[in-house]
Design a protein around this motif. Sequence first.
Motif, mmCIF file in Angstrom:
data_model
loop_
_atom_site.group_PDB
_atom_site.id
_atom_site.type_symbol
_atom_site.label_atom_id
_atom_site.label_comp_id
_atom_site.label_asym_id
_atom_site.label_seq_id
_atom_site.Cartn_x
_atom_site.Cartn_y
_atom_site.Cartn_z
ATOM 1 N N PHE A 37 0.802 -1.221 0.000
ATOM 2 C CA PHE A 37 0.000 0.000 0.000
ATOM 3 C C PHE A 37 0.837 1.275 0.000
ATOM 4 C CE2 PHE A 37 -2.433 -3.314 2.240
ATOM 5 C CZ PHE A 37 -3.420 -3.495 1.278
ATOM 6 N N PHE A 38 2.029 1.234 0.597
ATOM 7 C CA PHE A 38 2.857 2.426 0.704
ATOM 8 C C PHE A 38 4.303 2.054 0.436
ATOM 9 C CE2 PHE A 38 -0.666 2.922 3.723
ATOM 10 C CZ PHE A 38 -1.258 4.066 3.198
ATOM 11 N N GLY A 39 5.058 3.007 -0.057
ATOM 12 C CA GLY A 39 6.473 2.797 -0.295
ATOM 13 C C GLY A 39 7.304 3.246 0.893
ATOM 14 N N THR A 66 -1.099 9.039 25.780
ATOM 15 C CA THR A 66 -0.002 8.879 24.831
ATOM 16 C C THR A 66 -0.367 9.451 23.468
ATOM 17 O OG1 THR A 66 0.739 6.931 26.006
ATOM 18 C CG2 THR A 66 1.538 7.200 23.756
ATOM 19 N N GLY A 67 -1.565 9.205 23.047
ATOM 20 C CA GLY A 67 -2.048 9.706 21.756
ATOM 21 C C GLY A 67 -3.523 9.416 21.663
ATOM 22 N N GLY A 68 -4.070 9.682 20.512
ATOM 23 C CA GLY A 68 -5.467 9.332 20.291
ATOM 24 C C GLY A 68 -5.621 7.829 20.244
ATOM 25 N N ILE A 69 -6.851 7.374 20.177
ATOM 26 C CA ILE A 69 -7.064 5.929 20.103
ATOM 27 C C ILE A 69 -6.531 5.398 18.776
ATOM 28 C CG2 ILE A 69 -9.062 5.954 21.631
ATOM 29 C CD1 ILE A 69 -10.782 5.635 19.063
ATOM 30 N N ALA A 70 -6.304 4.123 18.727
ATOM 31 C CA ALA A 70 -5.816 3.490 17.503
ATOM 32 C C ALA A 70 -6.832 3.707 16.384
ATOM 33 C CB ALA A 70 -5.604 1.994 17.748
ATOM 34 N N TRP A 71 -6.348 3.737 15.162
ATOM 35 C CA TRP A 71 -7.229 3.982 14.034
ATOM 36 C C TRP A 71 -7.026 2.914 12.975
ATOM 37 C CZ3 TRP A 71 -3.082 6.879 15.525
ATOM 38 C CH2 TRP A 71 -1.954 6.834 14.704
ATOM 39 N N MET A 72 -7.994 2.793 12.124
ATOM 40 C CA MET A 72 -7.893 1.868 11.003
ATOM 41 C C MET A 72 -6.973 2.499 9.954
ATOM 42 S SD MET A 72 -10.137 -0.769 11.417
ATOM 43 C CE MET A 72 -10.643 -1.233 9.793
ATOM 44 N N THR A 73 -6.149 1.715 9.317
ATOM 45 C CA THR A 73 -5.299 2.221 8.250
ATOM 46 C C THR A 73 -6.153 2.576 7.051
ATOM 47 O OG1 THR A 73 -3.392 0.953 8.991
ATOM 48 C CG2 THR A 73 -3.401 1.639 6.690
ATOM 49 N N ASP A 74 -5.937 3.749 6.503
ATOM 50 C CA ASP A 74 -6.654 4.211 5.322
ATOM 51 C C ASP A 74 -5.705 4.093 4.142
ATOM 52 O OD1 ASP A 74 -7.771 5.724 3.240
ATOM 53 O OD2 ASP A 74 -8.674 7.167 4.621
ATOM 54 N N HIS A 75 -5.940 3.118 3.264
ATOM 55 C CA HIS A 75 -5.038 2.860 2.150
ATOM 56 C C HIS A 75 -5.098 3.942 1.085
ATOM 57 C CE1 HIS A 75 -5.240 -1.608 3.414
ATOM 58 N NE2 HIS A 75 -4.267 -0.981 4.020
ATOM 59 N N VAL A 76 -6.081 4.806 1.126
ATOM 60 C CA VAL A 76 -6.194 5.886 0.150
ATOM 61 C C VAL A 76 -5.545 7.162 0.673
ATOM 62 C CG1 VAL A 76 -7.800 7.341 -1.136
ATOM 63 C CG2 VAL A 76 -8.295 4.905 -0.848
ATOM 64 N N ASN A 77 -5.890 7.563 1.885
ATOM 65 C CA ASN A 77 -5.433 8.838 2.430
ATOM 66 C C ASN A 77 -4.292 8.731 3.429
ATOM 67 O OD1 ASN A 77 -7.488 10.400 1.079
ATOM 68 N ND2 ASN A 77 -8.914 9.376 2.456
ATOM 69 N N GLY A 78 -3.909 7.525 3.801
ATOM 70 C CA GLY A 78 -2.857 7.341 4.794
ATOM 71 C C GLY A 78 -3.414 7.384 6.202
ATOM 72 N N ASP A 79 -2.537 7.213 7.174
ATOM 73 C CA ASP A 79 -2.960 7.191 8.568
ATOM 74 C C ASP A 79 -3.504 8.548 9.004
ATOM 75 O OD1 ASP A 79 -2.302 4.553 8.837
ATOM 76 O OD2 ASP A 79 -0.336 4.924 9.710
ATOM 77 N N GLN A 80 -4.468 8.506 9.878
ATOM 78 C CA GLN A 80 -5.109 9.715 10.385
ATOM 79 C C GLN A 80 -4.831 9.873 11.872
ATOM 80 O OE1 GLN A 80 -6.793 11.789 8.161
ATOM 81 N NE2 GLN A 80 -5.916 10.344 6.712
ATOM 82 N N GLY A 81 -3.585 9.821 12.266
ATOM 83 C CA GLY A 81 -3.214 9.965 13.670
ATOM 84 C C GLY A 81 -3.668 11.305 14.222
ATOM 85 N N THR A 82 -3.967 11.339 15.501
ATOM 86 C CA THR A 82 -4.496 12.558 16.111
ATOM 87 C C THR A 82 -3.491 13.249 17.016
ATOM 88 O OG1 THR A 82 -5.442 11.217 17.891
ATOM 89 C CG2 THR A 82 -6.882 11.726 16.029
ATOM 90 N N GLY A 83 -2.229 12.941 16.870
ATOM 91 C CA GLY A 83 -1.216 13.583 17.699
ATOM 92 C C GLY A 83 -0.728 12.660 18.799
ATOM 93 N N SER A 84 0.266 13.132 19.506
ATOM 94 C CA SER A 84 0.886 12.297 20.527
ATOM 95 C C SER A 84 1.574 13.158 21.573
ATOM 96 C CB SER A 84 1.907 11.377 19.870
ATOM 97 O OG SER A 84 2.716 10.755 20.824
ATOM 98 N N SER A 85 1.532 12.719 22.819
ATOM 99 C CA SER A 85 2.239 13.436 23.883
ATOM 100 C C SER A 85 3.690 12.990 23.978
ATOM 101 C CB SER A 85 1.542 13.203 25.229
ATOM 102 O OG SER A 85 1.704 11.866 25.645
ATOM 103 N N SER A 86 4.101 12.026 23.178
ATOM 104 C CA SER A 86 5.467 11.509 23.293
ATOM 105 C C SER A 86 6.500 12.382 22.585
ATOM 106 C CB SER A 86 5.534 10.076 22.766
ATOM 107 O OG SER A 86 5.134 10.038 21.415
#
Length: 143
Positions: free
Chosen positions: A10-12, A62-82
């Motif tokens: 899905f990604f390089g 630590t961060g937002g809850i885990a998310w499903m991988t989006d093969h079209v738009n990429g990961d939608q992470g919500t940030g992280s305190s790390s």
Amino acid sequence: MRNPDREMPFFGQDILIAAQEKGPLTEQAYLDALSKGHRLSRNEGIDAVMREHNLDALVAPTGGIAWMTDHVNGDQGTGSSSRPAAVAGYPSVTVPMGFVSNLPAGISFFGGAWSEPALIRFAYAFEQATNYRRAPDFRTTVG
């Protein structure tokens, strides 16, 4: 990579290749950025907050809850305190803090230089008091 269609369908490795092309860690631009990052995250960041409020540690999700991988738009992470501890080169300990919609959420304990013993004590006490960790069940499908 010998089998890109099987290893990374899905990604390089664009980000890794771009990082490799940045040059050595001895270049002045890198050294300046590193120095600025340390100043902002250490002296003017974590150290300043801990000193001003007389804290032994900082605690945050630590961060937002885990998310499903989006093969079209990429990961939608919500940030992280790390990030602040990582930029500072300071220790950070993450342990489970529960589940949201059956997905794991973590809590991070971080502090200044050489604060590992205290952070481990705090994280261990949190784990023992909450007992939120549960072993993964390795599902074969989502849902």
